[in-house]
Design an enzyme around this catalytic site. Structure first.
Site, PDB file in Angstrom:
ATOM      1  N   HIS A 191       0.850  -1.189   0.000  1.00  0.00           N
ATOM      2  CA  HIS A 191       0.000   0.000   0.000  1.00  0.00           C
ATOM      3  C   HIS A 191       0.889   1.243   0.000  1.00  0.00           C
ATOM      4  O   HIS A 191       2.107   1.142   0.143  1.00  0.00           O
ATOM      5  CB  HIS A 191      -0.943   0.002   1.223  1.00  0.00           C
ATOM      6  CG  HIS A 191      -0.236  -0.016   2.528  1.00  0.00           C
ATOM      7  ND1 HIS A 191      -0.178  -1.113   3.348  1.00  0.00           N
ATOM      8  CD2 HIS A 191       0.496   0.940   3.159  1.00  0.00           C
ATOM      9  CE1 HIS A 191       0.532  -0.836   4.413  1.00  0.00           C
ATOM     10  NE2 HIS A 191       0.965   0.410   4.327  1.00  0.00           N
TER      11      HIS A 191
HETATM   12  C1  T46 Z   1       3.152   0.551   6.783  1.00  0.00           C
HETATM   13  C2  T46 Z   1       3.813  -0.769   6.976  1.00  0.00           C
HETATM   14  C3  T46 Z   1       5.298  -0.691   6.987  1.00  0.00           C
HETATM   15  C4  T46 Z   1      -4.057  -0.211  13.389  1.00  0.00           C
HETATM   16  O1  T46 Z   1      -5.226  -0.286  13.817  1.00  0.00           O
HETATM   17  N1  T46 Z   1      -3.230   0.777  13.861  1.00  0.00           N
HETATM   18  C5  T46 Z   1      -1.949   0.916  13.424  1.00  0.00           C
HETATM   19  O2  T46 Z   1      -1.235   1.826  13.891  1.00  0.00           O
HETATM   20  C6  T46 Z   1      -1.474   0.011  12.416  1.00  0.00           C
HETATM   21  C7  T46 Z   1      -0.053   0.143  11.882  1.00  0.00           C
HETATM   22  C8  T46 Z   1      -2.302  -0.958  11.944  1.00  0.00           C
HETATM   23  N2  T46 Z   1      -3.579  -1.063  12.441  1.00  0.00           N
HETATM   24  C9  T46 Z   1      -4.454  -2.137  11.936  1.00  0.00           C
HETATM   25  C10 T46 Z   1      -4.912  -1.900  10.501  1.00  0.00           C
HETATM   26  C11 T46 Z   1      -5.102  -3.296   9.963  1.00  0.00           C
HETATM   27  O3  T46 Z   1      -6.429  -3.716  10.248  1.00  0.00           O
HETATM   28  O4  T46 Z   1      -3.742  -3.369  11.918  1.00  0.00           O
HETATM   29  C12 T46 Z   1      -4.144  -4.147  10.805  1.00  0.00           C
HETATM   30  C13 T46 Z   1      -2.934  -4.609   9.999  1.00  0.00           C
HETATM   31  O5  T46 Z   1      -2.285  -3.457   9.410  1.00  0.00           O
HETATM   32  P1  T46 Z   1      -1.657  -3.470   7.947  1.00  0.00           P
HETATM   33  O6  T46 Z   1      -2.292  -4.506   7.127  1.00  0.00           O
HETATM   34  O7  T46 Z   1      -1.704  -2.060   7.418  1.00  0.00           O
HETATM   35  O8  T46 Z   1      -0.139  -3.908   8.276  1.00  0.00           O
HETATM   36  P2  T46 Z   1       1.116  -3.816   7.310  1.00  0.00           P
HETATM   37  O9  T46 Z   1       2.242  -4.450   8.010  1.00  0.00           O
HETATM   38  O10 T46 Z   1       0.798  -4.278   5.942  1.00  0.00           O
HETATM   39  O11 T46 Z   1       1.418  -2.235   7.184  1.00  0.00           O
HETATM   40  C14 T46 Z   1       1.964  -1.562   8.303  1.00  0.00           C
HETATM   41  C15 T46 Z   1       1.372  -0.155   8.416  1.00  0.00           C
HETATM   42  O12 T46 Z   1      -0.059  -0.245   8.469  1.00  0.00           O
HETATM   43  C16 T46 Z   1       1.757   0.718   7.241  1.00  0.00           C
HETATM   44  O13 T46 Z   1       1.472   2.065   7.541  1.00  0.00           O
HETATM   45  O14 T46 Z   1       3.696   1.428   6.110  1.00  0.00           O
HETATM   46  O15 T46 Z   1       3.378  -1.463   8.157  1.00  0.00           O
END
Ligand code: T46
Length: 135
Positions: free
Chosen positions: A51
């Protein structure tokens, strides 16, 4: 404010007790930190990210292992390896990111410029390309 992604050296002090790394706002990190999160227990065959962010800027440090991070500005891809607490990756806004090839026991510590905002995410690659064209 940095516009380009870049690897930033982190100060280190080593003595007989071990090693300490330290970073400061205004030095290694050029934004106020509003959120910190940690990524761990990622299988080597799994990817995270996939993303982009409209506003969010981040600084990523890998602890205890290694991870590869690809950043894409819609035209070019830039590849980085984090494998030491002596360096971190600055990720500006407007870059599609993929984190992959996590070594076992790698923890990513992420310092973020903004609180969590689901509206700041672009999770569809074509939407990301369209967004970049409008800028
Ligand atoms: C990024 C990469 C490097 C939250 O509720 N609060 C938070 O602060 C974060 C980071 C995530 N979440 C929730 C949102 C999703 O439902 O946790 C779930 C998994 O997050 P996500 O799929 O976005 O995780 P990654 O590892 O793909 O991405 C994360 C960060 O979201 C993003 O900003 O740059 O790590």
């Amino acid at each position: 404010m940095h516009k380009e992604p870049n690897i930033v050296d982190i100060d280190t002090f080593i003595d007989e007790r071990g090693k300490i790394n330290f970073l400061e706002i205004g030095k290694e990190i050029d934004f106020a930190i509003n959120r910190v999160y940690f990524i761990s227990n990622v299988s080597p065959n799994k990817e995270r990210g996939d993303h982009a962010h409209k506003k969010l800027r981040q600084f990523i440090i890998a602890v205890g292992g290694r991870v590869e991070i690809e950043l894409d500005d819609g035209k070019n891809k830039f590849n980085f390896v984090l494998d030491s607490t002596d360096k971190g990756l600055y990720v500006p806004c407007g870059y599609w990111r993929v984190l992959r090839f996590f070594d076992k026991n790698t923890h990513c510590f992420v310092f973020a410029s903004e609180k969590y905002d689901a509206q700041d995410y672009i999770r569809n690659y074509q939407e990301f390309l369209d967004y970049k064209k409008q800028m």
